[in-house]
Scaffold this active site. Structure first.
Site, mmCIF file in Angstrom:
data_model
loop_
_atom_site.group_PDB
_atom_site.id
_atom_site.type_symbol
_atom_site.label_atom_id
_atom_site.label_comp_id
_atom_site.label_asym_id
_atom_site.label_seq_id
_atom_site.Cartn_x
_atom_site.Cartn_y
_atom_site.Cartn_z
ATOM 1 N N SER A 160 81.900 27.932 39.148
ATOM 2 C CA SER A 160 80.903 27.208 39.683
ATOM 3 C C SER A 160 80.770 27.316 41.061
ATOM 4 O O SER A 160 81.894 27.963 41.793
ATOM 5 C CB SER A 160 80.884 25.704 39.391
ATOM 6 O OG SER A 160 80.746 25.762 37.919
ATOM 7 N N GLY A 161 79.713 27.111 41.710
ATOM 8 C CA GLY A 161 79.501 27.116 43.337
ATOM 9 C C GLY A 161 78.832 28.350 43.522
ATOM 10 O O GLY A 161 78.698 28.547 44.921
ATOM 11 N N HIS A 162 78.052 28.891 42.614
ATOM 12 C CA HIS A 162 77.456 30.323 42.993
ATOM 13 C C HIS A 162 75.843 30.191 42.386
ATOM 14 O O HIS A 162 75.107 30.755 42.090
ATOM 15 C CB HIS A 162 77.920 31.456 42.072
ATOM 16 C CG HIS A 162 79.242 31.740 42.334
ATOM 17 N ND1 HIS A 162 79.707 31.936 43.431
ATOM 18 C CD2 HIS A 162 80.240 31.921 41.393
ATOM 19 C CE1 HIS A 162 80.906 32.165 43.775
ATOM 20 N NE2 HIS A 162 81.536 32.129 42.101
ATOM 21 N N HIS A 190 83.682 34.341 46.916
ATOM 22 C CA HIS A 190 84.578 33.178 46.903
ATOM 23 C C HIS A 190 85.283 33.089 48.090
ATOM 24 O O HIS A 190 86.335 32.538 48.223
ATOM 25 C CB HIS A 190 85.535 33.380 45.834
ATOM 26 C CG HIS A 190 85.209 33.491 44.576
ATOM 27 N ND1 HIS A 190 85.087 34.929 44.080
ATOM 28 C CD2 HIS A 190 84.744 32.766 43.568
ATOM 29 C CE1 HIS A 190 84.268 34.825 42.649
ATOM 30 N NE2 HIS A 190 84.187 33.514 42.575
#
Lengths: 357, 219
Positions: A55-57, A219
């Site tokens: 996650s995080g995108h 990342h």
């Protein structure tokens, strides 16, 4: 660390809960294990497209689930690959009997987890193919590294491949199409600032006030060089030329051979872009860069492409594959033939991408 | 305390060894993460600890009387809880070792080699790394070779595992001067030189734990 979260360990779960409430007509959410899937899944007779990653995108990948794009997306912890049980359960949920395509960004963890998931799904009598996306030209060779990383071309591949599956392409044809989009795509990004993974609590890397990382990974992986910041035009030109002047890129990937019933090494080649090519141009924000800056970048990209004899036939400008709150951008160019352009234009109805409906 | 010489390891010996592995990973969580922050994404300790704590939880309930089954359960737990690259790699290692020992209620020294070879083969198949890529393979390969050599000369299990542990440690420190060619560390290129590989380190820790357990039970 200042973030609008409750507890770091709850961030992904609560994000999925929010999505389920926000887009009930398009998606549903499984929390145990974690994945997002099409509200009308399974779509009988259609090849099911599943992607996923750390996650995080966002909006990638969960925001690309819906009609005309993905059938399911598995959400890992922030910047950590999801696990095979998520991918297997997602496959069971969206399997419409026409096979499963796992679209996998080329990161060591993602590749292995999706390979295990495919092996497990085959034990449950599903037909599965894995196609890698590896378009980041910041990584120069594949011999000394884990190979090019999967970045911006993923968004383009998921859109075009999703449209192909919606149109009724069979698994072989969908897999070929996905491979073709990847083999036609190249990207590179840069970062003005780092980002902070909630569980880590501190920035992933340090950058001076006047420095940028050229060739950054999504990342926060190191790029080609760290340099003093320059004007938007100069930086755009560096990114664009790195992509346009990149030569043929050859590497060996692992793909499943249905006839042999085993994983095999396949050599794939991305041919260099050349004068006269038609391209889909994608200017992406990394999460913390406003649209005003993305349009300034697109303006210059358009000029560079024109000068190099590339015709931008379609474009996408916005933040679609992000790195939390990182400031920065990436550029993706995908050589597009008529079939790809038609599939790009086809209707799509997802939380993150919507047109034609 | 050493008990009388035993020529086999029981299900409860194996479970004890696995519990010790969980403790060792937990005790080294920060250390592994610190090694990973130098060349990776600073989560190896956290991810491994999450997986081995999940194993510890499962081992607190009654387990099957089948060493292979227990190892497979550990493998599946690691696959579904660790994530990243370590999950599939360690998960595959335990799954393959478990498959090789399916149905066993007791282990002979030779079974260690059968399981070790299966585990290594699984890691090589899944990760496609070779010796010298600066990965866990650099600790596992010499360890299995040392185990084989020691057992061939008639060594006791504890003695053979001690040799394997020493070889793993040498392999682990041997990752320091080399450049990573696999995984996230490979993106650093020459900048990965001078750092010890976290995966080789956790592999060494697990093998050392096996050697210590074997010595304690006089295996």
């Amino acid at each position: 660390m200042k973030k609008l979260i409750n507890k770091p360990e709850d961030a992904v779960k609560e994000e999925l809960e929010g999505m389920a409430l926000a887009y009930p007509s398009m998606i549903k959410v499984s929390l145990e294990p974690k994945f997002v899937y099409r509200a009308d899944a399974p779509v009988q007779g259609k090849v099911a497209l599943i992607s996923g990653g750390g996650s995080g995108h966002e909006p990638m990948h969960g925001g690309f689930v819906g009609k005309g794009m993905l059938d399911a997306a598995c959400a890992g912890e922030v910047f950590t690959s999801p696990t095979p049980d998520q991918m297997l359960e997602a496959a069971k949920k969206v399997n419409g009997g026409a096979g499963i395509l796992y679209i996998v960004k080329n990161y060591t963890g993602d590749v292995m987890n999706f390979e295990m998931a495919a092996d497990m799904a085959r034990l449950e009598n599903m037909v599965v193919q894995n196609i890698l996306i590896d378009d980041d030209v910041a990584v120069k060779d594949s011999l000394w590294t884990a190979g090019r990383r999967g970045v911006g071309a993923t968004v383009i591949a998921e859109k075009i491949t999703g449209a192909g599956a919606e149109k009724g392409y069979d698994l072989t044809k969908v897999a070929d199409l996905c491979r073709k989009v990847n083999a036609s795509g190249r990207s590179m990004g840069l970062a003005l600032t780092s980002c902070t993974v909630p569980a880590a609590g501190k920035p992933t890397f340090e950058l001076g006030d006047d420095e940028i990382e050229m060739g950054i990974g999504i990342h926060g992986e190191p790029g080609r060089t760290r340099m003093k910041i320059k004007s938007a035009d100069e930086l755009t030109e560096i990114l664009a030329l790195s992509i346009i002047e990149d030569g043929d890129y050859s590497r060996i990937v692992h793909e499943w051979d249905e006839k042999k019933g085993d994983w095999v090494d396949v050599t794939l080649v991305n041919e260099a872009l050349k004068q006269g090519d038609q391209v889909i141009a994608f200017v992406n924000g990394m999460g913390g860069t406003p649209n005003i800056e993305l349009q300034i970048i697109y303006r210059k990209l358009h000029e560079v492409c024109e000068k190099k004899g590339l015709k931008i036939i379609r474009n996408l400008v916005g933040s679609y594959i992000t790195s939390l709150e990182m400031q920065g951008c990436s550029i993706t160019l995908v050589r597009a033939d008529q079939e790809m352009i038609e599939l790009w234009d086809a209707p799509v109805m997802t939380p993150g991408l919507r047109w034609g409906i | 305390m050493e008990k009388e010489l035993s020529i086999s390891a029981t299900v409860s010996d194996v479970v004890n060894c696995l519990r010790k592995m969980c403790d060792v990973i937990h005790a080294n969580k920060e250390y592994l993460t610190e090694l990973d922050s130098a060349i990776g994404d600073a989560d190896h300790g956290t991810n491994m600890d999450r997986g081995f704590q999940a194993i510890a939880k499962k081992l607190s309930a009654p387990v099957d009387n089948d060493i292979g089954g227990i190892l497979k359960m550990c493998g599946m737990t690691l696959v579904t809880t660790v994530g990243g690259a370590s999950g599939p790699l360690y998960g595959t290692a335990f799954l393959q070792a478990g498959t090789a020992l399916a149905g066993k209620q007791e282990l002979e020294p030779g079974d260690l080699l059968v399981a070790g070879e299966a585990a290594l083969k699984g890691v090589l198949m899944r990760g496609k790394a070779i010796l010298g890529d600066k990965t866990m393979v650099d600790a596992l390969t010499p360890a299995i070779a040392a185990l084989e050599e020691a057992l061939a000369t008639g060594a006791k299990a504890a003695e053979a595992l001690e040799k394997a542990s020493i070889a793993a440690e040498t392999g682990m420190t041997g990752t320091i001067p080399i450049q990573a060619r696999k995984g996230r560390a490979s993106y650093l290129g020459e900048r990965s030189i001078g750092h010890q590989d976290p995966g080789a380190t956790s592999s060494f820790l697990l093998i050392r734990t096996m050697a210590e357990t074997a010595r304690e039970i006089g295996f």
